[in-house]
Write an enzyme that holds these catalytic residues in place. Structure first.
Site, mmCIF file in Angstrom:
data_model
loop_
_atom_site.group_PDB
_atom_site.id
_atom_site.type_symbol
_atom_site.label_atom_id
_atom_site.label_comp_id
_atom_site.label_asym_id
_atom_site.label_seq_id
_atom_site.Cartn_x
_atom_site.Cartn_y
_atom_site.Cartn_z
ATOM 1 N N GLU A 78 45.691 27.217 48.829
ATOM 2 C CA GLU A 78 46.063 27.867 50.078
ATOM 3 C C GLU A 78 45.144 27.383 51.198
ATOM 4 O O GLU A 78 43.926 27.361 51.067
ATOM 5 C CB GLU A 78 45.946 29.389 49.927
ATOM 6 C CG GLU A 78 46.608 30.159 51.059
ATOM 7 C CD GLU A 78 46.689 31.648 50.773
ATOM 8 O OE1 GLU A 78 46.523 32.422 51.715
ATOM 9 O OE2 GLU A 78 46.899 32.015 49.597
ATOM 10 N N LEU A 80 32.080 29.838 41.886
ATOM 11 C CA LEU A 80 30.961 30.608 41.349
ATOM 12 C C LEU A 80 30.414 31.575 42.399
ATOM 13 O O LEU A 80 29.226 31.831 42.443
ATOM 14 C CB LEU A 80 29.834 29.679 40.866
ATOM 15 C CG LEU A 80 30.022 29.020 39.501
ATOM 16 C CD1 LEU A 80 28.780 28.218 39.129
ATOM 17 C CD2 LEU A 80 30.329 30.047 38.412
ATOM 18 N N CYS A 112 48.817 33.171 42.245
ATOM 19 C CA CYS A 112 48.798 32.306 41.060
ATOM 20 C C CYS A 112 47.929 32.826 39.917
ATOM 21 O O CYS A 112 48.440 33.053 38.815
ATOM 22 C CB CYS A 112 48.329 30.901 41.454
ATOM 23 S SG CYS A 112 49.527 30.018 42.475
#
Length: 266
Positions: free
Chosen positions: A153, A251, A261
């Site tokens: 995105e 992370l 998704c």
């Protein structure tokens, strides 16, 4: 030059159609939603994605990119990309494949002999084999391949035109050659080409998303440990991220993960 169709004109489909048109192909986008088609014909998209609307308008104005609700207009296309959604079924962990199945059923009667139907939608493994069997009944002169998308995105146009890899699930040399012709401009820029069978191509996308979800979940678990032990998860993530086997991407500790998704694909 090949003529392409894109079935489904949402986030994935509109991006893929505009990007393929910008490579010089004649592209027909098809959708059952007339209001969406009307909007796209004006060079507008019903969502925000950086650079997409400008690219779409340029391609529509060029005449290479058109949109329709009539599947018969795809009869002279050489490659048909299935780009419809596969949402999670309400109250279930299963994916809703209604739109994928309907797309293949709608395209098959109009697809010319020797053309290729290429799935880009994210599906559970085994879907492509089932669709290939269905296609043999509907139109045995058309072949099925799978070419998963890896769009981020905010970077969808870049990820389509400059991907970090191209994965194709094929069952014949002919299908691979057609896809190499479609992606020739990308391959000229040394984009890695990975040939796979149908199940592996399906699994690549869900494996990638599952791995990314695992990284997020791991650092979130480490954040809880840091909180209990009086540590700093930001510094911890920075330290382990310098290890090239781990890397720093995904992370950043937070409350979890969302989007269209990761929650459904894992």
């Amino acid at each position: 030059m090949l003529k392409l169709s894109v079935i489904g004109t949402g986030y994935l489909g509109a991006t893929h159609a505009a990007a393929m048109s910008s490579l010089g192909f004649t592209v027909v986008g098809v959708d059952v939603d007339q209001s969406k088609i009307d909007l796209l014909r004006e060079g507008k998209v019903p969502f925000f994605e950086p650079g997409l609307e400008e690219l779409l308008k340029t391609e529509v104005d060029s005449g290479r990119l058109t949109f329709t609700t009539d599947f018969s207009e795809l009869a002279d296309c050489d490659v048909h990309f299935i780009c419809v959604g596969t949402p999670q079924k309400k109250g279930s962990l299963a994916a809703d494949l209604t739109y994928v199945d309907a797309s293949v059923t709608a395209v098959a009667p109009h697809a010319k002999a020797g053309s290729l139907i290429v799935g880009k939608s994210t599906v559970p493994v085994g879907t492509a084999s089932r669709l290939a069997a269905m296609l043999k009944e509907l139109n045995p002169l058309v072949e099925l391949a799978w070419n998963p998308e890896f769009l981020r995105e905010g970077f969808a146009v870049e990820d389509t035109l400059r991907p970090n890899r191209l994965v194709v699930g094929v069952t014949s040399t002919g299908a691979e050659e057609i896809l190499k012709e479609v992606y020739a401009p990308l391959l000229a820029n040394q984009v890695p080409w990975i040939k796979a069978d149908l199940p592996t191509a399906e699994l690549v996308k869900v494996a990638a998303n599952s791995f990314l979800a695992t990284k997020i979940s791991f650092i979130n678990a480490m954040a809880e440990i840091c909180e209990a032990a009086g540590g700093d998860v930001t510094v911890l993530a920075q330290a382990i991220g310098h290890d090239p086997r781990i890397g720093s991407r995904f992370l950043q500790a937070g409350i979890g993960f969302g989007g269209g998704c990761l929650p459904k694909d894992i």
